[in-house]
Every structure is written in C-alpha cells, then in structure tokens.
Design a protein around this motif. Structure first.
Motif, PDB file in Angstrom:
ATOM      1  N   LEU A  58      27.349  -2.885  25.458  1.00 33.94           N
ATOM      2  CA  LEU A  58      27.423  -1.586  26.122  1.00 33.94           C
ATOM      3  C   LEU A  58      26.113  -0.835  25.988  1.00 33.94           C
ATOM      4  CD1 LEU A  58      30.922  -0.497  24.799  1.00 33.94           C
ATOM      5  CD2 LEU A  58      30.379  -1.592  26.972  1.00 33.94           C
ATOM      6  N   ALA A  59      25.723  -0.146  27.021  1.00 33.43           N
ATOM      7  CA  ALA A  59      24.524   0.688  26.996  1.00 33.43           C
ATOM      8  C   ALA A  59      24.920   2.124  27.318  1.00 33.43           C
ATOM      9  CB  ALA A  59      23.507   0.201  28.013  1.00 33.43           C
ATOM     10  N   ALA A  60      24.362   3.062  26.590  1.00 38.22           N
ATOM     11  CA  ALA A  60      24.628   4.472  26.860  1.00 38.22           C
ATOM     12  C   ALA A  60      23.784   4.921  28.034  1.00 38.22           C
ATOM     13  CB  ALA A  60      24.302   5.305  25.634  1.00 38.22           C
ATOM     14  N   LEU A  61      24.428   5.477  29.028  1.00 38.39           N
ATOM     15  CA  LEU A  61      23.735   5.995  30.206  1.00 38.39           C
ATOM     16  C   LEU A  61      24.058   7.479  30.318  1.00 38.39           C
ATOM     17  CD1 LEU A  61      24.599   3.137  32.727  1.00 38.39           C
ATOM     18  CD2 LEU A  61      22.459   3.464  31.479  1.00 38.39           C
ATOM     19  N   PRO A  62      23.168   8.331  29.826  1.00 43.83           N
ATOM     20  CA  PRO A  62      23.457   9.769  29.880  1.00 43.83           C
ATOM     21  C   PRO A  62      23.538  10.262  31.317  1.00 43.83           C
ATOM     22  CG  PRO A  62      21.223   9.371  29.099  1.00 43.83           C
ATOM     23  CD  PRO A  62      21.884   8.035  29.239  1.00 43.83           C
ATOM     24  N   ASN A  63      24.376  11.260  31.517  1.00 43.58           N
ATOM     25  CA  ASN A  63      24.532  11.905  32.825  1.00 43.58           C
ATOM     26  C   ASN A  63      25.010  10.952  33.917  1.00 43.58           C
ATOM     27  OD1 ASN A  63      23.624  14.441  31.854  1.00 43.58           O
ATOM     28  ND2 ASN A  63      21.540  13.661  31.928  1.00 43.58           N
ATOM     29  N   THR A  64      25.861  10.000  33.551  1.00 39.93           N
ATOM     30  CA  THR A  64      26.433   9.085  34.543  1.00 39.93           C
ATOM     31  C   THR A  64      27.944   9.016  34.366  1.00 39.93           C
ATOM     32  OG1 THR A  64      26.147   7.175  33.099  1.00 39.93           O
ATOM     33  CG2 THR A  64      24.388   7.612  34.663  1.00 39.93           C
ATOM     34  N   VAL A  65      28.614   8.610  35.422  1.00 38.67           N
ATOM     35  CA  VAL A  65      30.064   8.432  35.399  1.00 38.67           C
ATOM     36  C   VAL A  65      30.371   7.068  36.003  1.00 38.67           C
ATOM     37  CG1 VAL A  65      32.265   9.260  36.314  1.00 38.67           C
ATOM     38  CG2 VAL A  65      30.515  10.900  35.628  1.00 38.67           C
ATOM     39  N   ALA A  66      31.178   6.265  35.307  1.00 36.41           N
ATOM     40  CA  ALA A  66      31.607   4.982  35.857  1.00 36.41           C
ATOM     41  C   ALA A  66      32.636   5.244  36.940  1.00 36.41           C
ATOM     42  CB  ALA A  66      32.195   4.107  34.759  1.00 36.41           C
ATOM     43  N   ARG A  67      32.450   4.594  38.082  1.00 35.66           N
ATOM     44  CA  ARG A  67      33.361   4.831  39.209  1.00 35.66           C
ATOM     45  C   ARG A  67      34.695   4.137  39.001  1.00 35.66           C
ATOM     46  NH1 ARG A  67      32.706   8.258  43.034  1.00 35.66           N
ATOM     47  NH2 ARG A  67      31.908   7.217  44.839  1.00 35.66           N
ATOM     48  N   THR A  68      34.679   2.882  38.573  1.00 35.18           N
ATOM     49  CA  THR A  68      35.927   2.146  38.438  1.00 35.18           C
ATOM     50  C   THR A  68      36.251   1.795  36.995  1.00 35.18           C
ATOM     51  OG1 THR A  68      34.857  -0.004  38.663  1.00 35.18           O
ATOM     52  CG2 THR A  68      35.585   1.071  40.696  1.00 35.18           C
ATOM     53  N   GLY A  69      35.203   1.657  36.170  1.00 31.47           N
ATOM     54  CA  GLY A  69      35.417   1.238  34.793  1.00 31.47           C
ATOM     55  C   GLY A  69      35.543  -0.265  34.652  1.00 31.47           C
ATOM     56  N   PHE A  70      35.467  -0.987  35.761  1.00 33.80           N
ATOM     57  CA  PHE A  70      35.599  -2.444  35.725  1.00 33.80           C
ATOM     58  C   PHE A  70      34.319  -3.108  36.201  1.00 33.80           C
ATOM     59  CE2 PHE A  70      39.894  -0.828  36.368  1.00 33.80           C
ATOM     60  CZ  PHE A  70      40.541  -1.410  35.286  1.00 33.80           C
ATOM     61  N   MET A  71      33.993  -4.241  35.598  1.00 33.15           N
ATOM     62  CA  MET A  71      32.842  -5.029  36.018  1.00 33.15           C
ATOM     63  C   MET A  71      33.293  -5.989  37.112  1.00 33.15           C
ATOM     64  SD  MET A  71      30.572  -3.909  33.952  1.00 33.15           S
ATOM     65  CE  MET A  71      29.301  -4.768  33.123  1.00 33.15           C
ATOM     66  N   ASP A  72      32.431  -6.210  38.124  1.00 30.40           N
ATOM     67  CA  ASP A  72      32.765  -7.184  39.150  1.00 30.40           C
ATOM     68  C   ASP A  72      32.353  -8.587  38.696  1.00 30.40           C
ATOM     69  OD1 ASP A  72      30.033  -7.509  39.634  1.00 30.40           O
ATOM     70  OD2 ASP A  72      30.046  -6.364  41.490  1.00 30.40           O
ATOM     71  N   VAL A  73      32.482  -9.575  39.552  1.00 24.61           N
ATOM     72  CA  VAL A  73      32.185 -10.971  39.174  1.00 24.61           C
ATOM     73  C   VAL A  73      30.720 -11.178  38.822  1.00 24.61           C
ATOM     74  CG1 VAL A  73      34.103 -11.964  40.458  1.00 24.61           C
ATOM     75  CG2 VAL A  73      31.894 -11.664  41.588  1.00 24.61           C
ATOM     76  N   ASN A  74      29.847 -10.260  39.230  1.00 27.29           N
ATOM     77  CA  ASN A  74      28.421 -10.346  38.901  1.00 27.29           C
ATOM     78  C   ASN A  74      28.058  -9.483  37.690  1.00 27.29           C
ATOM     79  OD1 ASN A  74      27.698 -12.037  41.135  1.00 27.29           O
ATOM     80  ND2 ASN A  74      28.035 -10.248  42.436  1.00 27.29           N
ATOM     81  N   ASN A  75      29.076  -9.028  36.948  1.00 28.82           N
ATOM     82  CA  ASN A  75      28.886  -8.146  35.794  1.00 28.82           C
ATOM     83  C   ASN A  75      28.190  -6.840  36.182  1.00 28.82           C
ATOM     84  OD1 ASN A  75      30.168  -9.707  33.842  1.00 28.82           O
ATOM     85  ND2 ASN A  75      28.347 -10.972  33.587  1.00 28.82           N
ATOM     86  N   MET A  76      28.533  -6.318  37.337  1.00 27.35           N
ATOM     87  CA  MET A  76      27.964  -5.064  37.825  1.00 27.35           C
ATOM     88  C   MET A  76      29.069  -4.014  37.897  1.00 27.35           C
ATOM     89  SD  MET A  76      24.847  -5.929  38.301  1.00 27.35           S
ATOM     90  CE  MET A  76      24.058  -4.712  39.300  1.00 27.35           C
ATOM     91  N   MET A  77      28.689  -2.751  37.682  1.00 21.38           N
ATOM     92  CA  MET A  77      29.631  -1.650  37.763  1.00 21.38           C
ATOM     93  C   MET A  77      28.996  -0.543  38.603  1.00 21.38           C
ATOM     94  SD  MET A  77      31.119   0.868  34.775  1.00 21.38           S
ATOM     95  CE  MET A  77      31.811  -0.454  33.819  1.00 21.38           C
TER      96      MET A  77
END
Length: 87
Positions: A58-77
């Motif tokens: 996990l990496a901390a990304l300040p001032n961001t919001v995850a849209r789905t909370g799930f990674m896709d098949v390419n490990n992208m969110m």
C-alpha cells in the motif's frame, strides 16, 4: 542498497519498504521472496541487525479518494485527486 532480512515470507519485488534508515518511497527493486533484498535507493543510515523493517503493498496518496476500492486485473485502481498543488 543491499538489505538482508531474517525471513523472506511474503516479500515481493515492488513492495514499499519502511523503517529506520530507509528513505521514503523506497521499494524492493529485486530479491523479493529471498532474504537478500535489493532496495531501489541507498539507505540513509547503517541499519543495525534486528531493526524492524516493514514491507507493504500500500502507498499513501494524500488528497486522493479511491473510486471503487478494488484493483482491476492489471492491479490498477481509479482514484480522484481532491487537491492539486502547483509544481
């Protein structure tokens, strides 16, 4: 950039590494799954034997919001940047 660890359990290339003497943003460049880890950056101090080191996916990304909370098949969110700062 060499780091010898006691156990290779659950270590992988690309994981972020945290602990005393390890610069922010450092990750496992190679050696994941072994006890001989190569870091992406030089250590900032001599790390004494027995010093706790943490490996994380996990990496901390300040001032961001995850849209789905799930990674896709390419490990992208998909994320939304809430605040942009000028460079």
């Amino acid at each position: 950039t060499a780091l010898t660890i006691a156990s290779a359990t659950n270590t992988q290339n690309g994981q972020l590494v945290y602990g005393f003497g390890i610069a922010p943003g450092t990750y496992v460049a190679s050696g994941g799954g072994t006890t001989a880890i190569v870091l992406s950056q030089n250590t900032t101090a001599i790390i004494p034997a027995g010093t706790p080191v943490t490996f994380s996916n996990l990496a901390a990304l300040p001032n961001t919001v995850a849209r789905t909370g799930f990674m896709d098949v390419n490990n992208m969110m998909e994320i939304t940047v809430k605040v942009r700062n000028a460079a």
